[in-house]
Scaffold this motif. Structure first.
Motif, short mmCIF file in Angstrom:
data_model
loop_
_atom_site.label_atom_id
_atom_site.label_comp_id
_atom_site.label_asym_id
_atom_site.label_seq_id
_atom_site.Cartn_x
_atom_site.Cartn_y
_atom_site.Cartn_z
N ALA A 166 0.84 -1.21 0.00
CA ALA A 166 0.00 0.00 0.00
C ALA A 166 0.87 1.25 0.00
O ALA A 166 0.58 2.21 -0.74
CB ALA A 166 -0.94 -0.01 1.20
N MET A 167 1.91 1.29 0.80
CA MET A 167 2.75 2.49 0.86
C MET A 167 3.59 2.65 -0.39
O MET A 167 3.88 3.78 -0.81
CB MET A 167 3.63 2.44 2.10
N VAL A 168 3.99 1.55 -1.01
CA VAL A 168 4.71 1.66 -2.28
C VAL A 168 3.81 2.28 -3.36
O VAL A 168 4.21 3.20 -4.08
CB VAL A 168 5.22 0.28 -2.72
N LEU A 169 2.59 1.76 -3.47
CA LEU A 169 1.65 2.29 -4.46
C LEU A 169 1.24 3.72 -4.12
O LEU A 169 1.11 4.57 -5.01
CB LEU A 169 0.42 1.40 -4.54
N SER A 170 1.04 4.00 -2.83
CA SER A 170 0.70 5.35 -2.41
C SER A 170 1.81 6.33 -2.76
O SER A 170 1.56 7.42 -3.29
CB SER A 170 0.41 5.38 -0.91
N GLY A 171 3.05 5.95 -2.46
CA GLY A 171 4.18 6.81 -2.80
C GLY A 171 4.34 7.00 -4.30
O GLY A 171 4.70 8.09 -4.75
N ALA A 172 4.05 5.96 -5.08
CA ALA A 172 4.13 6.08 -6.54
C ALA A 172 3.11 7.09 -7.06
O ALA A 172 3.42 7.91 -7.94
CB ALA A 172 3.91 4.71 -7.19
#
Length: 405
Positions: free
Chosen positions: A285-291
């Motif tokens: 979730a945080m990887v996609l959110s950061g992207a």
């Protein structure tokens, strides 16, 4: 005697009237009313007419109407359509500016909303945008590549940069249990000072031959093309935002990964018992959110500030995205329209200040009041006398029993 069951149309109408969407709309309405009060109170003509209110009360009411209507008329003409400009092409220019301002707000709001749906609070939008902007900008002004390839590589570099910066918070959350709010706030500071250092370092991000902390301009092959010609600032980034919104909607509502995201957001303990790897969901979730937030930084560098940027490239978008996500109720299309609304506030706020002398801070107050009302749905329901969701259906069986007795 049993009461007749409500029709399907009546049920749908009740869901609309008592649902979360109407709360968002009414929160905006209340915030606009609060803004009108502030505009009237700070207007000099209103203050002057208030001094002799009891002798000529109509003067004060007229002054209030003139100040409020003039301010919001200027806001509309600066955000949607300016009737004073000749021709449709000139009149529609404010809407193009609104969509331009909305582009990074929407995609950053999507990133924050995605984290919300997994039960996480991504407050690190500033750091993620800065790292993404630095990565995309470096690719944009360093390499000499064909037009299409150069733009794709610059976008990919920015998105990866934002994903990595967001992923750090997700990894720490998954491995150590560190709270993502504290981690992302600290990463904001690290990202800011790291980019500020690189902007003062020759051979890194600083433009050759100057002392100012600013990058060189982007190569023309790495710039988002304008959608409707050079007369408007709206660029291809807005189209990417539409695709990103549709993609996040599909991810959350139609994919297996989205189901896991929503399950973890609703109840992580039950999800763990059901066999889901909750820590892995936090990381993803945080990887996609950061992207997604990183794509907002890309839109700033390759679409808006193409002549070079400094450490203020985020322009407060990372924090405004939290408001956009809240107003959109963490729903992708809700975030999309909330971003357009806030883009209109940004575009129209400057026009309101220039035409009527209204401080731009009034718009910031309106945005803050929206957050206040969004965070307090019972207050909005109390003001408009709305029943809570399901109140009608919940009370009907007891009513029927009383009638039978």
């Amino acid at each position: 005697m049993t009461e007749p069951q409500p029709s399907r149309a009546h049920k749908v109408l009740r869901q609309i009237v008592t649902g979360n969407a109407i709360i968002s709309v009414l929160a905006v309405l209340l915030a606009v009313l609060v803004g009108a009060v502030l505009i009237a109170v700070t207007d000099e003509q209103v203050q002057e007419s208030a001094g002799y209110f009891f002798s000529r009360p109509s003067d004060m009411f007229l002054a209030v109407w003139d100040s409020v209507s003039g301010a919001y008329s200027s806001l509309f003409q600066g955000a949607v359509y300016n009737f004073r400009r000749p021709g449709f092409e000139n009149g529609i220019r404010p809407l193009m500016e609104t969509l331009t301002f909305a582009t990074p707000l929407i995609v950053a709001g999507l990133g924050v909303a995605l984290a919300f749906r997994v039960g996480m609070f991504n407050i690190g939008g500033r750091g993620q945008m800065l790292i993404a902007a630095a990565c995309a900008g470096w690719v944009g002004f360093t390499f000499q590549l064909p037009a299409g390839l150069h733009l794709v590589l610059a976008i990919a570099a920015g998105v990866i940069g934002g994903a990595v910066w967001g992923g750090i918070a997700g990894l720490l959350k998954a491995r150590t249990g560190a709270h993502e709010v504290i981690v992302t706030i600290m990463l904001n500071y690290i990202g800011f000072y790291l980019v500020a250092y690189l902007l003062r370092t020759p051979g890194a991000l600083q433009a050759p031959g100057q002392n100012n902390p600013k990058t060189p301009g982007m190569e023309s092959t790495a710039v988002f093309p304008k959608l409707f010609g050079d007369q408007y600032n709206l660029h291809l980034g807005f189209v990417l935002v539409i695709f990103a919104t549709a993609g996040v909607w599909w991810l959350l509502e139609r994919s297996a990964l989205g189901f896991r995201f929503r399950a973890v957001g609703e109840n992580p303990e039950a999800s763990k018992i059901a066999g889901m790897d909750v820590n892995r969901m936090y990381l993803y979730a945080m990887v996609l959110s950061g992207a997604l937030v990183g794509l907002a930084g890309v839109a700033q560098v390759l679409g808006t500030v193409t002549t070079g940027f400094g450490a203020d490239i985020d322009a407060g978008i990372g924090f405004d995205a939290i408001t956009v996500a809240l107003l959109g109720r963490s729903k992708p299309w809700g975030v999309f329209f909330a971003g357009i609304l806030f883009g209109g506030f940004k575009a129209g706020g400057f026009a309101m200040q220039a035409a009527e002398g209204i401080p731009i801070d009034i718009v910031l107050v309106v945005q803050s009041v929206i957050v206040l009302f969004i965070a307090a749905p019972p207050l909005v329901r109390a003001v408009f006398r709305l029943s809570p969701p399901g109140a009608g259906s919940a009370g009907r069986p007891e009513t029927a029993k009383v009638g039978a007795l």
